[in-house]
Structures are given as structure tokens and as C-alpha cells.
Enzyme design. Structure first.
Site: not given
Length: 614
Positions: A2, A49-50, A76-78, A101, A371-372
Site C-alpha cells: 500500500c 490500499r492494494l 505498508n508491507g507484508e 497482518d 523476485s530473486g
């Protein structure tokens, strides 16, 4: 994922929501699913918000009452250990209204105070408002994957996920001064942690938190890489790395929407894709390439092979639902402006715009992508970890470009040697916190210094790029290698072990990571030489940037004339870079990208129109 923004003025009651609405509108791309604001006395908060987790009930700003107090969070984040933390808090008597979360982080703060940050595993930045105490708590994740910018403008504290939202506040005037120009030219596209290219617009550094009250603003470090002795055997290290990487990736597969994976044909993305493919049916994968790259590609010591050949090996091996996104070079050039706006500062030129184009295509079908990134920085994947002339370079080992940068600055703008001194001071300040186990072991000590510099500077530039370009397209990119547990452990493994020097006189980049996943991915992938994010080799792209820069320089009103040596730049163009002895930013930014960076500087000065104080 977000975006959020807010401002606080302890001497004013905020009643008008126009300012915070305008700020939040600038973050729409970060969160197109829902926009909300909250105004309370001297505070205005907003969130875009996403929706990824608990799509129906995870709205923000989110509030929680506890012991006659009201707490509000914008985040914003996970978080990747939500379940563990929620169970712990339930045992302590907390109840939860939803599965997000966000609510878990807020309850963790209420229970543990600022010490809650030590419990969080994830990528995050957030602000928590304590109503009774009229105070604020701000934090940014350990490795700086998620952004947090702020400024103090005439008694108003303003903060946001992106600079563009801060600039929307009427009390903020964009300014660049001599230090800004040194950041821009001496260090760019990197910048000193905590600073930006704008005067007085700062960032909360990775691993830092802050508290704001009417009388104080206090910043504290809560995490950093610490030097510790580790005597694990090679087998123990390989086993632990396999566990940590696998566990991190599995944790990051939690989502209420579909997840895909970037697949470059390199070891990092291939490992993550393999783990994801073991846990997700019909996994979709994506790679990037350029039109006519089959004929335009030029093999060199940094990029020996094309990605496409190795992508095919890996996608066939896993039988993923694969899409190759091919970018036209004129489109890549056109997106330079979009990439600049996404970052709010000149960045990595077409390394940025290509990522932007890549994410735009992925986001048509997915909201979340793996993503790596962040593997090379900790496992020893870059050439400056082992190539002698780079290891011994006194400056930043990925930017042997002090002379080029000195030539780019307008004559007489700085004293002779001032640019080099600024670079040296930046390095010295960063390394002042690094400790060594054995002061006599020059090899290990130099590796540790380079390791620390790479994480704090080079990696920060790359993760900024990924966050801004992906969120500009409303795509959440997760980086499982950026798990602080991986960094804490691998950072303290001996360099010789990390590079396989116990078995060979020649270093093997990312030796331990390769050994950890031996037998799980094809050997062609496992032992492929490191290849950076692909950039275009097209002559047509070079012509586009050369011609555009000629036009800029020929216009006497172009703002770069105020800060750059346009005569020197003209000489570069006239000789098509044949007189360029240094790359601006290692293998990623050679002659075409250097010109594109200069174009972005001019467009930044034009579009953001900062007041120039020199």
C-alpha cells in the site's frame, strides 16, 4: 502492499481534509483498491490500499481500543509470521476482528511497545498514532524494502511512502543545494542512507524507528548486521541456508490473491521459482527480453550469456505457465520519464524503465510476484567480492567512476577534490559501525567491509527501484532472500567459505547457495555465471538517448546547464562514448545508461522544479 501519508502540527487543529486528500491521491498507484483518510485534532492520516491479505476487512487507517486508549495504524508491507504473532497475542487476551497482518502489528505494538519491531518478520513501514498521549511511532523494516520519507516544514511534521506525496503539502518547497548536487553526481543513482536528492526531505533508514511527541522527535536504531563468530562447518552452513531460504519463500507464498514468479534463468530466481512451484499448482512465471536482442546482444565479462536460453531450460524443467515479455527500445526510452516520476528522483535510467515495463505487463494478470533480488549482496555474487582490482579500490567497488563524476559537474561549482572527499566520507561513515573478528586477517576484513557497503548502498538502490517501479503498476513484489534471518546468518560466515576457497584457488560466486540447492535445479542453471538484470544493447536505443541529450544541451534554457558540465557531455556524445574510461555505476550503467541518467536529471529539474541554492 500500500501507500500511506500523514502530517502533524501540534499547534494547529486540522479541520480541512483537502491537503491530506491531495497527498493521498499521489499514492493511488500504490493502492488503487481503497483510499481512506482520518483527521483527529492536529493529525491527518491517509492510506491507499492494494488488497492482498483479508481483502474484505483489512481497511486502513485501522484502529484498536485498549485500556481506554485508541491506537491508529497506517501500514505498508507484508508480515510473514502473522500466524505466530496472532497466536501469541490471543494467549495474552487479545481478540481480532479480521485476518489482516495490520491488526496483528497494531496489537503487537500495544502489547510490547517499540520492542514489537524485534518480533516482526517481513517487509514493512508504518506509523502508529497513540491518541491519549498524542504521540506517534514510526518504523521501517530491517533491510529497507519498504520506504518511509519525512520532513519538518515550519512546525508541521509530514511523512509518506513516496516523496511526491510530501511535495503535495503546501508548506513544502522542493529545494536542492550543493549537498544535493553532490549526492546526485558523486553518489547517484545511489544516495546516502537517510538522505534524498532534495534538501530537508529525509528517509527513515532501514532498521530504524522513531517517536514523535509535541516536544521531541527521537530516532533510534533497532537492528543492524552485527559481527559475530560462527564456526559452523560447510555442511552445517549448507543445511541451514537451504532451510532458511526455503522457509522464507514458503512464508511469502501466503496470499488471498494469486502469486507468480519472475524467472531470469539465474540461480536466485530459479531457486525461488522451484520452491514456489512445489507449493503452487500451475505456477505462472515471467521473464523480460528486448526485441532483436538475439542479434544485438554483446557478450562481455559481466554478462556472458543471454537470459533467454536459460529461462527456457528452467521453465521446461518445472513446466511452468511461462510468458516472455519483449520490450521495444523506443518504448523503453519513452518510459524514462515515467520511471523518474515513480522514483521521484533520477535513478538507474533504463534499468528502472525496463523494470517498470516488466511490472506493467505482469500486473495485468497478478497482484503479487516473487523476485530473486537481495541474494547477490549477502551470498557474494558480485565481481567486486573477488576481482582483485575491484576489491582493492578505495571507493565504492561497483562505481570506479570518480573521474567521470568529477568531469560531469559544472566547472567551479565545487573545490578541487571536494567530490572525491564526499565519496570517501560517505564510505568512512558507513564503515564506522563495522567490527572485525581478527584485525590481522586482511582478506576477511576487506570482504566484510565490502559486504556491508554493498548491502547498505548498492542493494538499497536496487530495492528502491523494485519498490517504486512495481508499486507504480500496483504490483507487490516480494523478495524472499531479504529475510533478516538469512542476512544475520550468512553475514557471519567466513568469506573463504562463502566463495568456496576451501576447495579451489579460484573463487566461486555464491558457492554456498549453489551447494545448498544442488540436485534441485538443473546444473546448467545452478552453475551459470552471474548475469545482471538484462539491459538493452540496441544501437537504436543509444541513438535515442544521444539525440535527446543533444537537444537538451542545445537548449540554453535547459536546467542542467546550471549544475552540469555540458561541454564535457557533448564531447562524450560526439565520440559516442569511446573516450569514456569508466562506467557510472558498474556493469549496470555503461555509456547509454550514463546519458539516460543525465536526461533524467534534466527532466527531474524541469518536472519537479526545485529551487536551486548554490
Amino acid at each position: 502492499m500500500c501507500g500511506f501519508c500523514g502530517y502533524v502540527n501540534y499547534d494547529e487543529n486540522i479541520t480541512d481534509d483537502k491537503i491530506i486528500k491531495r497527498m493521498n491521491e499521489k499514492l493511488f498507484k500504490r493502492g488503487p483498491n481503497e483510499q481512506n483518510i482520518l483527521i483527529d485534532k492536529n493529525t491527518a492520516l491517509a492510506h491507499s490500499r492494494l488488497s492482498i491479505i483479508d481483502v474484505a476487512y483489512g481497511s486502513q487507517p485501522m484502529q484498536m481500543e485498549h485500556n481506554s486508549n485508541l491506537y491508529t495504524i497506517i501500514y505498508n508491507g507484508e508480515l510473514y509470521n502473522t500466524t505466530d504473532l496472532r497466536n501469541d497475542l490471543i494467549e495474552k487476551g487479545y481478540t481480532f476482528k479480521n485476518n489482516s497482518d495490520t491488526e496483528v502489528i497494531l496489537a503487537s505494538f500495544i502489547e510490547y511497545g517499540k520492542a514489537c519491531v524485534n518480533l516482526l518478520n517481513g517487509i514493512f513501514s508504518f506509523a502508529i498514532y497513540d491518541k491519549v498521549n498524542n504521540s506517534f511511532f514510526f518504523v521501517r523494516d530491517r533491510l529497507g524494502i519498504k520506504p518511509f520519507f519525512y520532513t519538518n516544514a515550519n512546525g508541521t511534521f509530514i511523512f509518506a511512502s513516496e516523496i511526491k506525496a510530501i511535495l503535495e503539502h503546501p508548506k513544502v518547497t522542493p529545494i536542492i543545494d550543493k549537498e544535493s548536487i553532490l549526492e546526485l553526481i558523486a553518489l547517484g543513482p545511489a544516495h546516502t542512507p537517510g538522505k534524498t536528492f532534495f534538501k530537508n526531505i529525509l528517509e527513515l533508514k532501514p532498521g530504524f524507528l522513531a517517536t514523535l511527541t509535541k516536544d521531541s522527535f527521537i530516532i533510534e536504531k533497532y537492528w543492524d548486521l552485527e559481527t559475530k563468530e560462527c564456526n559452523d562447518s560447510e555442511k552445517d552452513a549448507i543445511d541451514k541456508i537451504h532451510y532458511l531460504v526455503t522457509d522464507s519463500c514458503k512464508r511469502q507464498l501466503v496470499s488471498d490473491v494469486g502469486i507468480c514468479s519472475m524467472l531470469s534463468g539465474g540461480i536466485d530466481s530459479s531457486i525461488l521459482t522451484k520452491i514456489a512451484n512445489d507449493n503452487i499448482a500451475n505456477l505462472s512465471t515471467y521473464s523480460i527480453d528486448y526485441l532483436n536482442n538475439d542479434t544485438d546482444f554483446i557478450s562481455n565479462s559481466y554478462q556472458m550469456t543471454k537470459d533467454s536460453d536459460f529461462v527456457k531450460i528452467m521453465k521446461d524443467y518445472l513446466n511452468t505457465n511461462h510468458t516472455t515479455i519483449k520490450i521495444d527500445n523506443s518504448y523503453l526510452f519513452e518510459l524514462l520519464d515515467n520511471a523518474l516520476i515513480a522514483r521521484d528522483m533520477p535513478g538507474m535510467a533504463d534499468i528502472d524503465s525496463s523494470m517498470l515495463a516488466f511490472c506493467m505487463e505482469i500486473s495485468k494478470d497478478y497482484k503479487v510476484c516473487l523476485s530473486g533480488e537481495c541474494s547477490d549482496e549477502i551470498f557474494g555474487g558480485y565481481p567486486w567480492f573477488y576481482r582483485k582490482h575491484l576489491v582493492e579500490h578505495n571507493g565504492f567497488p561497483w562505481a570506479l567512476s570518480e573521474n567521470l563524476r568529477d568531469n560531469l559537474i559544472k566547472d567551479n561549482l565545487f573545490k578541487k577534490g571536494e567530490l572525491k572527499e564526499y565519496i570517501d566520507t560517505a564510505i568512512k561513515n558507513t564503515l564506522s559501525t563495522v567490527s572485525h573478528l581478527n584485525k590481522n586477517d586482511k582478506y576477511e576484513n576487506r570482504f566484510r567491509d565490502i559486504n556491508y557497503l554493498t548491502i547498505k548502498w548498492f542493494m538499497n538502490t536496487l530495492v528502491e527501484r523494485t519498490d517504486r517501479m512495481s508499486m507504480q503498476t500496483s504490483l507487490e513484489v516480494r523478495v524472499p532472500f531479504a529475510d533478516h534471518r538469512i542476512f544475520e546468518y550468512v553475514y557471519n560466515l567466513p568469506a573463504k567459505l562463502k566463495l568456496g576457497l576451501n576447495h579451489s584457488n579460484e573463487p566461486i560466486e555464491k558457492y554456498l547457495l549453489r551447494k545448498a540447492f544442488e540436485g534441485e535445479i538443473p546444473n546448467e542453471i545452478l552453475y551459470r555465471k552471474k548475469s545482471p538484470f538484462p539491459k538493452t544493447y540496441s544501437p537504436s536505443y543509444l541513438s535515442l538517448v544521444e539525440n535527446r541529450l543533444k537537444d537538451i544541451i542545445s537548449n540554453k534554457n535547459s536546467k542542467i546547464h546550471e549544475i552540469l558540465n555540458t561541454n564535457y557531455i557533448t564531447s562524450l556524445i560526439n565520440k559516442h562514448g569511446s573516450n569514456l574510461e569508466e562506467n557510472l555505476f558498474g556493469q549496470l550503467m555503461t555509456y547509454p545508461q550514463t546519458l539516460a541518467y543525465i536526461i533524467q536529471i534534466n527532466e527531474w529539474l524541469e518536472k519537479y522544479n526545485p529551487k536551486i541554492e548554490i
